[in-house]
Scaffold this motif. Structure first.
Motif, PDB file in Angstrom:
ATOM      1  N   TYR A  18       9.221  29.890  49.571  1.00  0.00           N
ATOM      2  CA  TYR A  18       7.819  29.814  49.985  1.00  0.00           C
ATOM      3  C   TYR A  18       7.440  30.786  51.080  1.00  0.00           C
ATOM      4  O   TYR A  18       6.519  30.542  51.840  1.00  0.00           O
ATOM      5  CB  TYR A  18       7.458  28.384  50.422  1.00  0.00           C
ATOM      6  CG  TYR A  18       7.926  27.344  49.455  1.00  0.00           C
ATOM      7  CD1 TYR A  18       7.415  27.279  48.161  1.00  0.00           C
ATOM      8  CD2 TYR A  18       8.898  26.428  49.811  1.00  0.00           C
ATOM      9  CE1 TYR A  18       7.851  26.330  47.254  1.00  0.00           C
ATOM     10  CE2 TYR A  18       9.350  25.466  48.907  1.00  0.00           C
ATOM     11  CZ  TYR A  18       8.813  25.427  47.640  1.00  0.00           C
ATOM     12  OH  TYR A  18       9.257  24.492  46.752  1.00  0.00           O
ATOM     13  N   GLU A  19       8.156  31.864  51.202  1.00  0.00           N
ATOM     14  CA  GLU A  19       7.809  32.893  52.179  1.00  0.00           C
ATOM     15  C   GLU A  19       7.471  34.174  51.429  1.00  0.00           C
ATOM     16  O   GLU A  19       8.118  34.522  50.453  1.00  0.00           O
ATOM     17  CB  GLU A  19       8.975  33.172  53.137  1.00  0.00           C
ATOM     18  CG  GLU A  19       9.321  32.037  54.062  1.00  0.00           C
ATOM     19  CD  GLU A  19       8.350  31.863  55.204  1.00  0.00           C
ATOM     20  OE1 GLU A  19       7.511  32.760  55.436  1.00  0.00           O
ATOM     21  OE2 GLU A  19       8.427  30.826  55.869  1.00  0.00           O
ATOM     22  N   ASP A  20       6.450  34.865  51.912  1.00  0.00           N
ATOM     23  CA  ASP A  20       6.071  36.144  51.340  1.00  0.00           C
ATOM     24  C   ASP A  20       6.479  37.222  52.342  1.00  0.00           C
ATOM     25  O   ASP A  20       6.079  37.176  53.505  1.00  0.00           O
ATOM     26  CB  ASP A  20       4.562  36.172  51.099  1.00  0.00           C
ATOM     27  CG  ASP A  20       4.133  37.411  50.359  1.00  0.00           C
ATOM     28  OD1 ASP A  20       4.941  37.977  49.604  1.00  0.00           O
ATOM     29  OD2 ASP A  20       2.967  37.816  50.532  1.00  0.00           O
ATOM     30  N   TYR A  21       7.297  38.150  51.907  1.00  0.00           N
ATOM     31  CA  TYR A  21       7.749  39.205  52.808  1.00  0.00           C
ATOM     32  C   TYR A  21       7.965  40.494  52.027  1.00  0.00           C
ATOM     33  O   TYR A  21       8.242  40.479  50.841  1.00  0.00           O
ATOM     34  CB  TYR A  21       9.030  38.802  53.544  1.00  0.00           C
ATOM     35  CG  TYR A  21      10.166  38.366  52.636  1.00  0.00           C
ATOM     36  CD1 TYR A  21      11.112  39.275  52.198  1.00  0.00           C
ATOM     37  CD2 TYR A  21      10.283  37.049  52.217  1.00  0.00           C
ATOM     38  CE1 TYR A  21      12.144  38.897  51.362  1.00  0.00           C
ATOM     39  CE2 TYR A  21      11.318  36.644  51.381  1.00  0.00           C
ATOM     40  CZ  TYR A  21      12.247  37.575  50.964  1.00  0.00           C
ATOM     41  OH  TYR A  21      13.268  37.200  50.128  1.00  0.00           O
ATOM     42  N   GLU A  22       7.812  41.587  52.726  1.00  0.00           N
ATOM     43  CA  GLU A  22       7.998  42.920  52.158  1.00  0.00           C
ATOM     44  C   GLU A  22       9.370  43.442  52.563  1.00  0.00           C
ATOM     45  O   GLU A  22      10.031  42.869  53.429  1.00  0.00           O
ATOM     46  CB  GLU A  22       6.902  43.868  52.656  1.00  0.00           C
ATOM     47  CG  GLU A  22       5.498  43.429  52.324  1.00  0.00           C
ATOM     48  CD  GLU A  22       5.221  43.359  50.828  1.00  0.00           C
ATOM     49  OE1 GLU A  22       5.752  44.225  50.095  1.00  0.00           O
ATOM     50  OE2 GLU A  22       4.505  42.457  50.403  1.00  0.00           O
ATOM     51  N   ASP A  23       9.764  44.544  51.985  1.00  0.00           N
ATOM     52  CA  ASP A  23      11.081  45.110  52.289  1.00  0.00           C
ATOM     53  C   ASP A  23      11.199  45.587  53.737  1.00  0.00           C
ATOM     54  O   ASP A  23      12.303  45.696  54.261  1.00  0.00           O
ATOM     55  CB  ASP A  23      11.409  46.274  51.345  1.00  0.00           C
ATOM     56  CG  ASP A  23      11.687  45.789  49.923  1.00  0.00           C
ATOM     57  OD1 ASP A  23      11.766  44.557  49.702  1.00  0.00           O
ATOM     58  OD2 ASP A  23      11.828  46.647  49.039  1.00  0.00           O
ATOM     59  N   ASP A  24      10.076  45.869  54.394  1.00  0.00           N
ATOM     60  CA  ASP A  24      10.135  46.317  55.780  1.00  0.00           C
ATOM     61  C   ASP A  24       9.721  45.238  56.782  1.00  0.00           C
ATOM     62  O   ASP A  24       9.659  45.486  57.971  1.00  0.00           O
ATOM     63  CB  ASP A  24       9.303  47.580  55.974  1.00  0.00           C
ATOM     64  CG  ASP A  24       7.835  47.369  55.641  1.00  0.00           C
ATOM     65  OD1 ASP A  24       7.488  46.337  55.036  1.00  0.00           O
ATOM     66  OD2 ASP A  24       7.036  48.264  55.980  1.00  0.00           O
TER      67      ASP A  24
END
Length: 91
Positions: A18-24
């Motif tokens: 349930y977490e949204d994160y990008e590669d950076d």
């Protein structure tokens, strides 16, 4: 996305729900990745790549984002401890 980044994301997606994160995204500063998750991640990477990551390399500079972890793995593959040790000693 590099092969390393894909592998790291797959491992993280198994434990980060349930977490949204990008590669950076700084996973540590954002509170997404805690110390237990780092231990799990390191153990999974060691198993997948048949390597042993010394504890003094497990620092936020190497494990704060998917891109940083992927870069660490790439440098490890190209010369496991020599380049990384020099980088670590220069901090």
């Amino acid at each position: 996305m590099s092969k390393y980044a894909q592998d790291v994301r797959k491992i993280l997606d198994d434990v980060i729900l349930y977490e949204d994160y990008e590669d950076d995204t700084n996973l540590i500063e954002e509170g997404i990745l805690d110390s237990l998750m780092v231990v799990y991640l390191v153990s999974q990477l060691e198993e997948k790549y048949h390597i042993k990551i010394d504890g003094h390399f497990i620092v936020p500079e190497h494990f704060s984002s998917i891109n940083r972890i992927a870069g660490f793995l790439k440098r490890w593959e190209n010369g496991p401890q020599s380049e990384l040790q020099a980088e670590f000693d220069g901090r």
